[in-house]
Design a protein around this motif. Structure first.
Motif, PDB file in Angstrom:
ATOM      1  N   GLN A   1       1.281  10.995  49.656  1.00 18.71           N
ATOM      2  CA  GLN A   1       1.785  10.108  50.703  1.00 18.71           C
ATOM      3  C   GLN A   1       2.536   8.964  50.038  1.00 18.71           C
ATOM      4  N   VAL A   2       3.802   8.813  50.367  1.00 17.19           N
ATOM      5  CA  VAL A   2       4.629   7.761  49.787  1.00 17.19           C
ATOM      6  C   VAL A   2       4.320   6.435  50.457  1.00 17.19           C
ATOM      7  N   GLN A   3       4.110   5.404  49.633  1.00 15.94           N
ATOM      8  CA  GLN A   3       3.944   4.047  50.120  1.00 15.94           C
ATOM      9  C   GLN A   3       4.803   3.113  49.281  1.00 15.94           C
ATOM     10  N   LEU A   4       5.274   2.025  49.907  1.00 12.45           N
ATOM     11  CA  LEU A   4       6.099   1.041  49.235  1.00 12.45           C
ATOM     12  C   LEU A   4       5.345  -0.271  49.132  1.00 12.45           C
ATOM     13  N   ALA A  24       7.482   2.418  44.655  1.00 11.54           N
ATOM     14  CA  ALA A  24       7.074   3.571  45.450  1.00 11.54           C
ATOM     15  C   ALA A  24       5.939   4.314  44.762  1.00 11.54           C
ATOM     16  N   TYR A  96      13.040  -0.739  52.294  1.00 13.53           N
ATOM     17  CA  TYR A  96      13.060   0.508  53.053  1.00 13.53           C
ATOM     18  C   TYR A  96      13.510   1.627  52.130  1.00 13.53           C
ATOM     19  N   ARG A 108      12.649  11.559  55.706  1.00 13.25           N
ATOM     20  CA  ARG A 108      11.577  10.674  56.129  1.00 13.25           C
ATOM     21  C   ARG A 108      11.848   9.275  55.610  1.00 13.25           C
ATOM     22  N   ASP A 109      11.068   8.308  56.082  1.00 15.14           N
ATOM     23  CA  ASP A 109      11.279   6.941  55.628  1.00 15.14           C
ATOM     24  C   ASP A 109       9.975   6.158  55.599  1.00 15.14           C
ATOM     25  N   ARG A 110      10.022   5.045  54.856  1.00 11.13           N
ATOM     26  CA  ARG A 110       8.885   4.143  54.724  1.00 11.13           C
ATOM     27  C   ARG A 110       9.403   2.720  54.622  1.00 11.13           C
ATOM     28  N   TRP A 111       8.573   1.801  55.053  1.00 10.23           N
ATOM     29  CA  TRP A 111       8.847   0.376  54.948  1.00 10.23           C
ATOM     30  C   TRP A 111       7.810  -0.294  54.060  1.00 10.23           C
ATOM     31  N   GLN A 113       5.625  -3.794  53.023  1.00  8.12           N
ATOM     32  CA  GLN A 113       4.820  -4.670  53.870  1.00  8.12           C
ATOM     33  C   GLN A 113       5.480  -6.017  54.146  1.00  8.12           C
TER      34      GLN A 113
END
Length: 121
Positions: A1-4, A24, A96, A108-111, A113
């Motif tokens: 699971q990708v997290q930033l 990332a 982002y 897909r995308d992630r932001w 915090q």
């Protein structure tokens, strides 16, 4: 699971510099586009800088010549170097990432915090 995970925000005087980082986590993915946004109180979120996987960049007019977006492949991070900071740069900055998992279809995308940047004397 990708997290930033964002870091590097803080308080700085006008004319000073800060470097934001967006690291990332995870594995098995390729980042297609990295972006930095910011949102000041009472204002809409605005796009600050963009970098594609091909290396092209774009900047908001208000930060051209002062901000630089880059990628640190060794650390799997996107950075935003901010120089000659002005009070109007004060905002929460969000990174982002648009990406695709290896062996899986679809973008897909992630932001991140968010990290506070305050420019004040």
């Amino acid at each position: 699971q990708v997290q930033l995970l964002e870091s590097g925000g803080g308080l700085v005087q006008p004319g000073g510099s800060l470097r934001l980082s967006c690291a990332a986590s995870g594995s098995g993915f390729s980042i297609n586009v990295s972006r930095w946004y910011r949102q000041a109180p009472g204002k809409e979120r605005e796009l600050v800088a963009t970098m594609t996987s091909g290396g092209s960049t774009n900047y908001q007019d208000s930060v051209k010549g002062r901000f630089t977006i880059s990628r640190d492949n060794a650390k799997n991070a996107a950075n935003l170097q901010m120089n000659s900071l002005k009070p109007e740069d004060t905002a929460v900055y969000y990174c982002y990432a648009g990406f695709a998992y290896r062996d899986r279809w679809g973008q897909r995308d992630r932001w991140g915090q968010g990290t506070q940047v305050t420019v004040s004397s």
